[in-house]
Scaffold this active site. Structure first.
Site, PDB file in Angstrom:
ATOM      1  N   PRO A   2      -4.089  -0.743  -2.238  1.00 33.82           N
ATOM      2  CA  PRO A   2      -5.157  -0.347  -1.305  1.00 33.82           C
ATOM      3  C   PRO A   2      -6.529  -0.484  -1.973  1.00 33.82           C
ATOM      4  CG  PRO A   2      -3.445   1.336  -1.455  1.00 33.82           C
ATOM      5  CD  PRO A   2      -3.176   0.348  -2.535  1.00 33.82           C
ATOM      6  N   GLU A   3      -7.473  -1.039  -1.234  1.00 38.64           N
ATOM      7  CA  GLU A   3      -8.845  -1.178  -1.736  1.00 38.64           C
ATOM      8  C   GLU A   3      -9.753  -0.299  -0.873  1.00 38.64           C
ATOM      9  OE1 GLU A   3      -9.937  -5.332  -2.295  1.00 38.64           O
ATOM     10  OE2 GLU A   3      -7.833  -5.879  -2.533  1.00 38.64           O
ATOM     11  N   HIS A  93      10.910   8.478  -1.605  1.00 33.45           N
ATOM     12  CA  HIS A  93       9.816   8.408  -2.581  1.00 33.45           C
ATOM     13  C   HIS A  93       8.665   9.375  -2.273  1.00 33.45           C
ATOM     14  CE1 HIS A  93      11.906   4.943  -4.121  1.00 33.45           C
ATOM     15  NE2 HIS A  93      11.736   4.286  -2.989  1.00 33.45           N
ATOM     16  N   ARG A 112       6.343   3.083  -6.509  1.00 30.55           N
ATOM     17  CA  ARG A 112       6.157   2.552  -7.871  1.00 30.55           C
ATOM     18  C   ARG A 112       5.590   3.596  -8.842  1.00 30.55           C
ATOM     19  NH1 ARG A 112       3.912  -3.464  -7.580  1.00 30.55           N
ATOM     20  NH2 ARG A 112       4.510  -3.314  -9.763  1.00 30.55           N
TER      21      ARG A 112
END
Ligand SMILES: [Zn+2]
Length: 278
Positions: A2-3, A93, A112
């Site tokens: 994500p930016e 997760h 991750r």
């Protein structure tokens, strides 16, 4: 990853669904997600507080709490914040969950596990979150001026793409928007920053603002991996407007003459058109 536009979309979701709701209970399933301090400290500092606002600096989400502390979330590679009714099945997760007084639960989901949740006293910022203090200006919230951008470009010979990716140079731009911004500016990603002309820097300044705000309006970019979604689990649509990112080998949509090429610049796969980017 994500930016700025994706994180800004999440920030807006937090402002609507999280700010002002008291945090009644905190559950931590994976200590790695709160590794800057400890699970005990995060539980102690968050329980019973409520966020006063949802703010953003670059890719960092920052919520000042009514206790005086600040809740910081960085999504990194694969983090998501999702909101749903308390008691509904938590997604796989889910590493941190905050039960809110309105019956909802805010969940930090991160396959991750590079992302993190931090709660800190602002006076401890230099020791706990030194990376936050070292960030360059956020092009939207700090209103990066043309003069400031020019000053920063003149200070380095590094490639244009490499400086846009550098969070100390300007905060929030990553690989997708770096490529799209340079394409819209007509600047080669390989051009040394100090050799960007005045006219080019004016275009770059405009493109940074335009591309990021258009992407925010579109709810960000959700790629084929569907990794990025907003708080409600919805994807963005700016990927439909990408002109070079992910289009290597395809004809350039801008000039109609070149072909999008790719190579590694600043350590990242970069896509651009040699005909319209100089
Ligand atoms: Zn072109």
């Amino acid at each position: 990853m994500p930016e700025l536009p994706e994180v800004e979309t999440v920030r807006r979701g937090l402002a609507r669904t999280f700010v002002g709701r008291r945090i009644e209970a905190v559950w931590i399933g994976r200590p790695r997600s709160v590794r800057r301090t400890s699970a005990e400290e995060v539980i102690l500092r968050l329980t019973g507080t409520a966020a006063l606002a949802a703010e953003r600096k670059g890719k960092y989400l920052l919520c000042p709490l009514d206790s005086g502390d600040v809740l910081m979330v960085h999504l990194r590679m694969s983090g998501q914040l999702l909101i749903d009714r308390f008691g509904s099945d938590r997604p796989l997760h889910t590493h941190v969950a905050l039960r809110l007084a309105d019956g909802n639960e805010l969940r930090f989901v991160d396959p991750r596990t590079f992302g993190e949740v931090v709660v800190f006293d602002p006076s401890a910022e230099p020791t706990i979150v030194p990376d936050l203090m070292a960030l360059g200006p956020d092009p939207i919230t700090d209103e990066l001026s043309l003069a400031e951008l020019r000053r920063r470009l003149r200070s380095t010979r590094r490639a244009a793409k490499a400086v846009l990716l550098d969070q100390h140079f300007v905060a929030g731009i990553g690989n997708i928007y770096g490529d799209e911004i340079l394409h819209r500016s007509g600047i080669s990603p390989l051009r040394p920053a100090n050799r960007i002309s005045y006219v080019q820097s004016t275009r770059l300044h405009g493109a940074i603002h335009e591309v990021l705000t258009e992407a925010i309006d579109a709810g960000g970019s959700t790629l084929a991996d569907a990794q990025y979604v907003d708080l409600m689990g919805e994807g963005g649509s700016f990927q439909e407007s990408h002109r070079v990112y992910g289009r290597s080998g395809c004809p350039c949509l801008t000039c109609g003459r070149g072909r999008v090429v790719s190579g590694v610049v600043g350590g990242r796969t970069t896509s651009w058109c040699r005909v319209c980017q100089r």
